[in-house]
Write a protein that holds these residues in place. Sequence first.
Motif, PDB file in Angstrom:
ATOM      1  N   ASP A   1      -7.800 -47.336 -38.687  1.00  0.00           N
ATOM      2  CA  ASP A   1      -7.608 -48.347 -37.412  1.00  0.00           C
ATOM      3  C   ASP A   1      -7.074 -49.825 -38.493  1.00  0.00           C
ATOM      4  N   GLY A   2      -6.101 -50.586 -37.934  1.00  0.00           N
ATOM      5  CA  GLY A   2      -5.767 -51.805 -38.426  1.00  0.00           C
ATOM      6  C   GLY A   2      -4.721 -51.463 -39.525  1.00  0.00           C
ATOM      7  N   GLY A   3      -3.488 -51.311 -38.964  1.00  0.00           N
ATOM      8  CA  GLY A   3      -2.195 -51.086 -39.770  1.00  0.00           C
ATOM      9  C   GLY A   3      -2.081 -52.095 -40.796  1.00  0.00           C
TER      10      GLY A   3
ATOM     11  N   ASN B   1      -8.309 -45.316 -45.021  1.00  0.00           N
ATOM     12  CA  ASN B   1      -9.235 -45.516 -43.460  1.00  0.00           C
ATOM     13  C   ASN B   1      -8.923 -46.854 -42.712  1.00  0.00           C
ATOM     14  N   ASP B   2      -9.144 -47.671 -43.188  1.00  0.00           N
ATOM     15  CA  ASP B   2      -8.993 -48.933 -42.352  1.00  0.00           C
ATOM     16  C   ASP B   2      -8.292 -50.273 -42.917  1.00  0.00           C
ATOM     17  N   GLY B   3      -7.711 -50.977 -42.167  1.00  0.00           N
ATOM     18  CA  GLY B   3      -6.952 -52.056 -42.871  1.00  0.00           C
ATOM     19  C   GLY B   3      -5.903 -51.677 -44.033  1.00  0.00           C
TER      20      GLY B   3
ATOM     21  N   ALA C   1      -5.478 -48.658 -51.324  1.00  0.00           N
ATOM     22  CA  ALA C   1      -7.154 -48.102 -51.284  1.00  0.00           C
ATOM     23  C   ALA C   1      -7.284 -46.707 -50.721  1.00  0.00           C
ATOM     24  N   GLY C   2      -8.033 -46.086 -51.153  1.00  0.00           N
ATOM     25  CA  GLY C   2      -8.330 -44.784 -50.728  1.00  0.00           C
ATOM     26  C   GLY C   2      -9.078 -44.802 -49.717  1.00  0.00           C
ATOM     27  N   HIS C   3      -9.930 -45.892 -49.338  1.00  0.00           N
ATOM     28  CA  HIS C   3     -10.877 -46.123 -48.057  1.00  0.00           C
ATOM     29  C   HIS C   3     -10.269 -47.340 -47.219  1.00  0.00           C
TER      30      HIS C   3
ATOM     31  N   LYS D   1       1.623 -49.620 -39.333  1.00  0.00           N
ATOM     32  CA  LYS D   1       1.194 -48.535 -38.557  1.00  0.00           C
ATOM     33  C   LYS D   1      -0.334 -47.950 -38.785  1.00  0.00           C
ATOM     34  N   ALA D   2      -0.984 -47.622 -37.767  1.00  0.00           N
ATOM     35  CA  ALA D   2      -2.335 -47.122 -37.918  1.00  0.00           C
ATOM     36  C   ALA D   2      -2.426 -45.769 -36.852  1.00  0.00           C
ATOM     37  N   VAL D   3      -3.173 -44.588 -37.569  1.00  0.00           N
ATOM     38  CA  VAL D   3      -3.373 -43.470 -36.743  1.00  0.00           C
ATOM     39  C   VAL D   3      -4.204 -43.648 -35.209  1.00  0.00           C
TER      40      VAL D   3
END
Length: 199
Positions: A166-168, A139-141, A111-113, A188-190
Amino acid sequence: AASLQGTISILDSSFALNNATYGGGVYCTDMFTSILNCNFTFDSAVDGGGIYLDYGAYLYNITLINETAVHNGGAIYLNSSNTVLDPAVLAQLLANDKVGLIDSLIVNCTAGHDGGAGYVYGDYCVVKNVPMYNNRAGNDGGAGYVVGNNGVLVGGSFINNTAGHDGGAMLWEGVNGTVQNINVIGNKAVNRGGGMSLD
């Protein structure tokens, strides 16, 4: 009926190489949807690369591989916030594992977002025994993005999923949730929650 709006079932089917704005493989709204014993591969959409559902649902023994969403829900986009079920019916569905995503597999979806594997907005999200591997969100998840209360996440492994923020493996915003007997490995999450970010 589970819903005053009615129901629909999709059984023993395969979807591949489909494209749409919403729900590359399947789009369904305003009725309780059951998708059983189905395969989805290389479908794409703006939201819900494989499946877009705008009501409550029961998804059992489905496989989603290489699905892509430009925005949210690489494999699945589910908005159940507008679902109206009789409380007794909901209780029965929950007790009998006849609602939510059960005994399925999501691999290599993007997903792009938000929500590389799945994006869920609504209460009583149920995910049981669903391995999610190698999914990515900009982005997240990396695998799952959930906004809702009283959710249940039981069983399954989250391995090598990646989130740009957030939320790898998963980002979950809500209260009164249950997470039990899962394996979260190599995600992994940034920013926050390489494995899970719970707000």
